[in-house]
Design a protein around this motif. Structure first.
Motif, PDB file in Angstrom:
ATOM      1  N   GLY A  41      13.666   1.200  24.583  1.00  0.00           N
ATOM      2  CA  GLY A  41      14.817   0.872  23.800  1.00  0.00           C
ATOM      3  C   GLY A  41      16.074   1.324  24.506  1.00  0.00           C
ATOM      4  O   GLY A  41      16.152   2.110  25.379  1.00  0.00           O
ATOM      5  N   LYS A  42      17.147   0.799  23.680  1.00  0.00           N
ATOM      6  CA  LYS A  42      18.357   1.321  24.318  1.00  0.00           C
ATOM      7  C   LYS A  42      18.671   2.354  23.781  1.00  0.00           C
ATOM      8  O   LYS A  42      19.886   3.152  23.897  1.00  0.00           O
ATOM      9  N   SER A  43      18.104   2.945  22.894  1.00  0.00           N
ATOM     10  CA  SER A  43      18.239   4.185  22.197  1.00  0.00           C
ATOM     11  C   SER A  43      17.010   4.905  21.659  1.00  0.00           C
ATOM     12  O   SER A  43      16.023   4.159  21.830  1.00  0.00           O
ATOM     13  N   ASN A  44      17.105   6.169  21.485  1.00  0.00           N
ATOM     14  CA  ASN A  44      15.900   6.961  21.270  1.00  0.00           C
ATOM     15  C   ASN A  44      15.140   6.121  19.724  1.00  0.00           C
ATOM     16  O   ASN A  44      13.974   6.083  19.839  1.00  0.00           O
ATOM     17  N   LYS A  45      16.148   5.890  19.040  1.00  0.00           N
ATOM     18  CA  LYS A  45      15.816   5.066  17.874  1.00  0.00           C
ATOM     19  C   LYS A  45      14.847   3.593  17.965  1.00  0.00           C
ATOM     20  O   LYS A  45      14.074   3.327  17.253  1.00  0.00           O
ATOM     21  N   THR A  46      15.271   2.893  18.922  1.00  0.00           N
ATOM     22  CA  THR A  46      14.530   1.571  19.193  1.00  0.00           C
ATOM     23  C   THR A  46      13.592   1.661  20.367  1.00  0.00           C
ATOM     24  O   THR A  46      13.171   0.831  20.772  1.00  0.00           O
ATOM     25  N   GLN A  47      13.246   2.953  20.953  1.00  0.00           N
ATOM     26  CA  GLN A  47      12.037   3.040  21.756  1.00  0.00           C
ATOM     27  C   GLN A  47      10.746   3.265  20.865  1.00  0.00           C
ATOM     28  O   GLN A  47      10.605   4.265  20.197  1.00  0.00           O
ATOM     29  N   ILE A  48      10.071   2.484  21.249  1.00  0.00           N
ATOM     30  CA  ILE A  48       8.757   2.571  20.580  1.00  0.00           C
ATOM     31  C   ILE A  48       7.410   2.470  21.339  1.00  0.00           C
ATOM     32  O   ILE A  48       7.285   2.157  22.497  1.00  0.00           O
ATOM     33  N   SER A  49       6.612   3.672  20.915  1.00  0.00           N
ATOM     34  CA  SER A  49       5.365   3.716  21.538  1.00  0.00           C
ATOM     35  C   SER A  49       4.485   3.660  20.645  1.00  0.00           C
ATOM     36  O   SER A  49       4.322   4.118  19.535  1.00  0.00           O
ATOM     37  N   ASP A  50       3.134   2.797  20.923  1.00  0.00           N
ATOM     38  CA  ASP A  50       2.097   2.698  20.088  1.00  0.00           C
ATOM     39  C   ASP A  50       0.951   2.818  20.826  1.00  0.00           C
ATOM     40  O   ASP A  50       0.447   2.793  21.873  1.00  0.00           O
ATOM     41  N   ASN A  51      -0.078   3.343  19.791  1.00  0.00           N
ATOM     42  CA  ASN A  51      -1.463   3.674  20.015  1.00  0.00           C
ATOM     43  C   ASN A  51      -2.287   2.871  19.261  1.00  0.00           C
ATOM     44  O   ASN A  51      -2.244   3.182  18.123  1.00  0.00           O
ATOM     45  N   VAL A  52      -3.009   1.816  19.667  1.00  0.00           N
ATOM     46  CA  VAL A  52      -3.743   0.953  18.816  1.00  0.00           C
ATOM     47  C   VAL A  52      -5.253   0.681  19.055  1.00  0.00           C
ATOM     48  O   VAL A  52      -5.424   0.543  20.200  1.00  0.00           O
ATOM     49  N   PHE A  53      -6.111   0.761  17.977  1.00  0.00           N
ATOM     50  CA  PHE A  53      -7.455   0.486  18.549  1.00  0.00           C
ATOM     51  C   PHE A  53      -7.584  -0.937  17.706  1.00  0.00           C
ATOM     52  O   PHE A  53      -7.589  -1.112  16.636  1.00  0.00           O
ATOM     53  N   SER A  54      -8.417  -1.851  18.471  1.00  0.00           N
ATOM     54  CA  SER A  54      -8.589  -3.120  17.912  1.00  0.00           C
ATOM     55  C   SER A  54     -10.275  -3.257  18.095  1.00  0.00           C
ATOM     56  O   SER A  54     -10.698  -3.513  19.282  1.00  0.00           O
ATOM     57  N   PRO A  55     -10.792  -3.507  17.148  1.00  0.00           N
ATOM     58  CA  PRO A  55     -12.190  -3.732  17.097  1.00  0.00           C
ATOM     59  C   PRO A  55     -12.630  -5.324  17.305  1.00  0.00           C
ATOM     60  O   PRO A  55     -11.901  -6.230  16.832  1.00  0.00           O
ATOM     61  N   ARG A  56     -14.010  -5.668  17.629  1.00  0.00           N
ATOM     62  CA  ARG A  56     -14.225  -6.914  17.728  1.00  0.00           C
ATOM     63  C   ARG A  56     -15.844  -6.896  17.455  1.00  0.00           C
ATOM     64  O   ARG A  56     -16.545  -5.951  17.993  1.00  0.00           O
TER      65      ARG A  56
ATOM     66  N   ARG B  69     -27.969 -12.613  19.612  1.00  0.00           N
ATOM     67  CA  ARG B  69     -26.739 -11.878  20.639  1.00  0.00           C
ATOM     68  C   ARG B  69     -25.758 -11.174  19.627  1.00  0.00           C
ATOM     69  O   ARG B  69     -24.887 -11.996  19.063  1.00  0.00           O
ATOM     70  N   LEU B  70     -25.662  -9.811  19.375  1.00  0.00           N
ATOM     71  CA  LEU B  70     -24.920  -9.163  18.857  1.00  0.00           C
ATOM     72  C   LEU B  70     -23.709  -8.386  19.727  1.00  0.00           C
ATOM     73  O   LEU B  70     -23.945  -7.791  20.802  1.00  0.00           O
ATOM     74  N   THR B  71     -22.488  -8.667  19.399  1.00  0.00           N
ATOM     75  CA  THR B  71     -21.379  -8.298  20.386  1.00  0.00           C
ATOM     76  C   THR B  71     -20.730  -7.262  19.641  1.00  0.00           C
ATOM     77  O   THR B  71     -20.034  -7.623  18.377  1.00  0.00           O
ATOM     78  N   LEU B  72     -20.462  -6.165  20.128  1.00  0.00           N
ATOM     79  CA  LEU B  72     -19.841  -5.163  19.587  1.00  0.00           C
ATOM     80  C   LEU B  72     -18.790  -4.544  20.402  1.00  0.00           C
ATOM     81  O   LEU B  72     -19.183  -4.344  21.766  1.00  0.00           O
ATOM     82  N   ALA B  73     -17.555  -4.562  20.080  1.00  0.00           N
ATOM     83  CA  ALA B  73     -16.263  -4.213  21.341  1.00  0.00           C
ATOM     84  C   ALA B  73     -15.348  -3.633  20.849  1.00  0.00           C
ATOM     85  O   ALA B  73     -15.003  -3.615  19.293  1.00  0.00           O
ATOM     86  N   GLY B  74     -14.533  -2.854  21.517  1.00  0.00           N
ATOM     87  CA  GLY B  74     -13.274  -2.255  20.993  1.00  0.00           C
ATOM     88  C   GLY B  74     -12.398  -2.211  22.201  1.00  0.00           C
ATOM     89  O   GLY B  74     -12.490  -2.017  23.337  1.00  0.00           O
ATOM     90  N   ARG B  75     -11.194  -2.007  21.642  1.00  0.00           N
ATOM     91  CA  ARG B  75      -9.883  -2.018  22.883  1.00  0.00           C
ATOM     92  C   ARG B  75      -9.128  -0.819  22.308  1.00  0.00           C
ATOM     93  O   ARG B  75      -8.520  -1.099  21.187  1.00  0.00           O
ATOM     94  N   PHE B  76      -8.683  -0.224  23.157  1.00  0.00           N
ATOM     95  CA  PHE B  76      -7.663   1.037  22.824  1.00  0.00           C
ATOM     96  C   PHE B  76      -6.293   0.613  23.951  1.00  0.00           C
ATOM     97  O   PHE B  76      -6.474   0.127  24.939  1.00  0.00           O
ATOM     98  N   THR B  77      -5.159   0.324  22.996  1.00  0.00           N
ATOM     99  CA  THR B  77      -4.218  -0.068  23.852  1.00  0.00           C
ATOM    100  C   THR B  77      -3.001   0.775  23.540  1.00  0.00           C
ATOM    101  O   THR B  77      -2.592   1.417  22.344  1.00  0.00           O
ATOM    102  N   HIS B  78      -2.120   1.536  24.697  1.00  0.00           N
ATOM    103  CA  HIS B  78      -1.186   2.154  24.574  1.00  0.00           C
ATOM    104  C   HIS B  78       0.044   1.304  25.096  1.00  0.00           C
ATOM    105  O   HIS B  78       0.054   1.013  26.290  1.00  0.00           O
ATOM    106  N   SER B  79       1.145   1.192  24.382  1.00  0.00           N
ATOM    107  CA  SER B  79       2.389   0.489  24.706  1.00  0.00           C
ATOM    108  C   SER B  79       3.590   1.079  24.333  1.00  0.00           C
ATOM    109  O   SER B  79       3.458   1.869  23.616  1.00  0.00           O
ATOM    110  N   VAL B  80       4.513   0.811  25.346  1.00  0.00           N
ATOM    111  CA  VAL B  80       5.740   1.378  25.165  1.00  0.00           C
ATOM    112  C   VAL B  80       6.894   0.401  25.289  1.00  0.00           C
ATOM    113  O   VAL B  80       6.968  -0.261  26.302  1.00  0.00           O
ATOM    114  N   ASN B  81       7.733   0.486  24.234  1.00  0.00           N
ATOM    115  CA  ASN B  81       9.031  -0.690  24.314  1.00  0.00           C
ATOM    116  C   ASN B  81      10.348   0.376  24.542  1.00  0.00           C
ATOM    117  O   ASN B  81      10.415   0.855  23.930  1.00  0.00           O
TER     118      ASN B  81
END
Length: 835
Positions: A565-580, A551-563
């Motif tokens: 923040g209390k200012s534009n400087k501390t607001q974080i937007s991430d787009n991440v790909f996680s393979p497995r 059994r060979l498992t191939l997988a991937g996950r794309f995540t978009h997250s937004v923190n």
């Protein structure tokens, strides 16, 4: 081994196995000799296959799990799962007789005609064989401690022995055997390498595994909060699943060390109702009711209601915890393919103090366990949570199903926290009292689709879906503060000879006229207000080859997250790909080897002392393992070796100037490397003797940092050697007065333990705990007793060091903080089952 080398090795092994599959035999291994001789005369390309599936119930409509289903005269067969469902694949076209049988049920037969590329549906309703009911009860105990599959909430469709990851399941039978009343109550002893670090035990568990603090999941949904959720009560727990390594890419973002997943009790359609009363040391009293039954005669509308109330004193003077739990669940089977479930759980807790901390300027464990930093004159803390979850499960056809669920959790705390402002060398202490208030709202939504697709001799087990979440938290621990809790006559509070009883005039009254949402932003640099939103899309293909042995498992996950923040400087937007990528091979039917490469991603809210936003935490895991079932699956062993690299780790800011301005300032260390070996043995090793035995070697260290003196230090709250054991024996001899007598006992050992601080390489004392119990089970009644910490050792569950550095004076010195394990205590429980 480097990641690139690992992937090349996996690709090479896969290619070799596929090549072997192409040149190897194509005759199914489970065909009878007669069928095999017949098939050998037919050209392979002309052979046609079908499938048989169905659902087995008893005469009253209840599901019938673990029923044997065979095609008469062949070696084709299956066992019905927890839902009474079975499926037999790759059946050569022809006429067959299906035979279903189980101890305690009368067998049945049914003729079927399997056509090429056709799936035949054959359902059965079996009658009970009353003469064998006692044998059924005995057989039902055979897998008290061992689980063969994870819950549907983890969405892993394959048996545990085929999953390329180390997953440990703590069953309800184990919890009952150990007289566990909540997740804080020694549950980690059943899992290799898992430890619980004491903190606010009246509030939430603080579990560490593979060198990291792991989040709490409930029914496959991430419940992690900065200070919660509330510790789940045993009245609501069906099982607990510990997933080692990156926490299931398909569920949510998480720590690379893993997760623990609480699976709550659902209606079963059977009468599993019970009532129990318990009592024990330190004024423990508890009552719990579990009602499980049908609301309609046809068994389509089911309910389950769990109620529990508990009062518990403490080894700390004047401390106590009272709570109650209400957990109703209703499910409705709309048709044979669609099930909807609604679940609500609420907990309410009152605790005089959230923590049971000891303090000393001399070292760990210096004061008596009875020391209490609080005071009986102070108002208790009040906590609550409300959890509403809706589920929809629908079968699209024999091979495909879709699951959806949404959850809403609201958690809150209102109280105050005493803490030392100074400790003198002789033990004199001055205490301040902070307002303590928290509010967290966690929303989750998940949709998944899973099923099998066959392409020739290869089966693709597909899993895809989306999960979304939003977590908002507000905390206030500083807006109001009583600088000194003065005793009558300005008496001195001393940790070695404490005096209690703060006069009414000296007790602060917190101003809560402003909402916590407002107060959590005062002052502006307070980091207790967070708002995190994420959306994740994932796809996994488990490619099953060589008659599904490889059994060979191939997988991937794309995540978009937004923190937010209390200012534009501390607001974080991430787009991440996680393979497995994972590879599992069944050397024999009951023996498999696996390897896994996985990544984790965890967005981080807040900012450092200079206002710079934190980077997301990233983790990489490489794992190898062996799994073996013994004696027809009665017990199992798992051996795993792993290496995890975790980057952008948060820890306390050690700069004295930063600490003076903001005691909660944090920095990102850089990198931590954790590696280790784990061994788990679980199940019935000999008749009527069940065992949980595990060992873990964990080496978790700081591997990169901008402070050279920290590199090489062990990570806080880790232990290099951990081993646990629990034995449970039940004597069974019909007619004997000793029939139903049970003996239990266990140990927990932790060696080379490291304190929860990086400012100094401090070791905690080694941990040795022994427990023993006895029970008597007769008919519907069970009487159980357990003595915990049998040798009454002074054990520590946590320790840290506050280094005042240049701020130290002749009357205020650096000090140690620690939490004791509960001293020797006994529990007695009486349970009556209605069936």
């Amino acid at each position: 081994m480097q990641v690139k080398q690992f992937l090349l090795l996996g690709a090479f092994c896969t290619a070799a196995f596929i090549s072997a599959a192409a040149s190897g035999p194509k005759v199914p291994v489970n065909i009878s000799k007669a069928s095999e001789r017949t098939l050998s005369r037919i050209p392979e390309e002309e052979q046609q296959y079908g499938a048989v599936r169905g659902r087995i119930t008893t005469a009253d409509g209840s599901v019938a799990p673990y029923v044997s289903v065979v095609l008469k005269g062949t070696n084709f067969g299956a066992i019905s799962n927890e839902d009474g469902e079975y499926q037999i694949k790759r059946v050569p076209a022809g006429q067959y007789t299906i035979v279903v049988s189980a101890v305690g049920l009368y067998p049945k037969e049914k003729e079927v005609d399997v056509g090429p590329k056709q799936t035949v549906v054959a359902d059965f309703s079996l009658n009970e064989n009353l003469s064998e009911l006692e044998a059924v009860n005995i057989n039902g105990q055979r897998k008290r401690f061992k689980a063969d599959k994870v819950s549907p909430s983890l969405r892993l469709q394959s048996p545990l022995i085929e999953v390329p990851q180390n997953i440990a399941v703590v069953t309800s039978k184990v919890l009952a055997d150990q007289l566990v009343f909540d997740i804080v109550d020694g549950v980690t002893r059943n899992v290799s390498g898992a430890t619980r670090t004491g903190h606010w035990d009246a509030q939430y568990a603080n579990v560490f595994m593979r060198g990291t603090n792991i989040p709490a999941f409930r029914n496959g949904m991430n419940q992690k909060m900065p200070w919660g959720p509330l510790a789940d009560d045993a009245a609501t727990i069906d099982r607990i699943e510990f997933v080692k390594g990156p926490s299931g890419f398909m569920m949510a973002n998480g720590e690379p060390g893993g997760i623990y997943n609480i699976v709550t009790k659902k209606p079963t359609g059977e009468n599993r109702s019970s009532v129990s009363f318990s009592g024990g040391g330190f004024n423990l009293g508890r009552a719990a009711v579990d009602l499980d039954g049908k609301l309609s005669s046809d068994g389509r509308l089911l309910f389950r209601l769990n109620l529990a109330a508990q009062t518990k004193g403490s080894y700390n003077k004047y401390n106590y915890t009272d709570k109650y739990i209400i957990a109703p669940v209703i499910s409705y089977q709309i048709d044979s393919n669609t099930l909807v479930t609604a679940e609500y759980t609420t907990q309410h807790v009152e605790a005089q103090a959230l923590g049971t901390y000891g303090f000393s300027p001399k070292g760990f464990g210096d004061t008596d366990p009875s020391f209490f930093i609080g005071d009986p004159a102070l108002d208790p803390n009040k906590l609550y949570d409300h959890n509403i979850t809706l589920y929809l499960n629908h079968k699209l056809n024999a091979d495909w199903k879709v699951n959806g669920q949404v959850a809403y959790i609201k958690y809150g705390l209102e109280g105050g926290t005493p803490w030392p402002s100074m400790i003198a060398p002789n033990g004199d202490m001055r205490r301040y009292l902070n307002i303590s208030e928290e509010l967290a709202i966690n929303k989750n939504a998940q949709l998944s689709i899973m099923g099998d697709v066959a392409t020739g001799a290869i089966v693709h087990r597909i899993l895809t879906g989306v999960d979304m979440g939003n977590l908002k938290t507000w905390g206030d621990f500083a807006s109001v503060q009583q600088p000194d809790l003065q005793l009558a006559g300005n008496a001195t509070f001393n940790i070695y000879n404490p005096i209690y009883g703060i006069p009414t005039a000296n007790i602060p009254v917190f101003d809560r006229s402003k909402s916590i949402q407002i107060r959590s932003g005062i002052p502006a640099n307070l980091a207790y207000a967070t708002n995190l939103t994420y959306t994740g899309l994932y796809l996994q293909d488990e490619i099953r080859m060589l008659e599904e042995k490889l059994r060979l498992t191939l997988a991937g996950r794309f995540t978009h997250s937004v923190n937010v923040g209390k200012s534009n400087k501390t607001q974080i937007s991430d787009n991440v790909f996680s393979p497995r990528a994972g590879l599992s091979y069944s050397i024999f039917k009951d023996f498999s080897a696996y390897t896994l490469y996985d990544q984790s991603y965890l967005p981080v809210a807040g900012q450092d002392f200079f206002g710079e936003p934190f980077k997301p935490i990233r983790g990489n895991n490489i794992e190898l393992g062996l799994k073996k079932d013994w004696f027809d699956g009665k017990w199992s062993t798992t051996v795993a070796a792993y290496q995890i690299i975790k980057k952008n780790v948060l820890t306390a800011d050690l700069d004295p100037e930063h600490i003076a301005a903001n005691p909660n300032a944090q920095v990102q260390l850089g990198e931590i490397k954790s590696k280790g070996i784990e061994l788990d043995i679980t199940g019935e090793v000999v008749k009527d003797l069940n065992l949980v035995l595990n060992y873990a070697y964990t080496d978790a260290r700081v591997s990169e940092d901008n402070k050279p003196d920290l590199v090489g230090r062990h990570t806080p709250n880790s232990a290099k050697h951990i081993t646990n054991g629990w034995l449970s024996y039940r004597y069974k001899k019909v007619g004997s007065v000793l029939n139903g007598l049970g003996l239990t006992g266990g140990y927990q050992i932790q060696l080379d333990r490291y304190a929860g601080t990086t400012s100094a390489p401090l070791n905690l004392p080694n941990y040795y705990r022994f427990d023993a119990g006895i029970s008597y089970e007769r008919g519907k009644v069970t009487l159980s007793a357990v003595v915990n910490n049998l040798l009454d050792r002074r054990l520590l569950t946590q320790g840290s060091y506050t280094d005042l550095g240049s701020r130290a004076t002749a009357t205020s010195v650096s000090y140690y903080t620690y939490i004791y394990e509960v001293p020797r205590n006994a529990r007695l429980s009486l349970t009556y089952r209605f069936k």
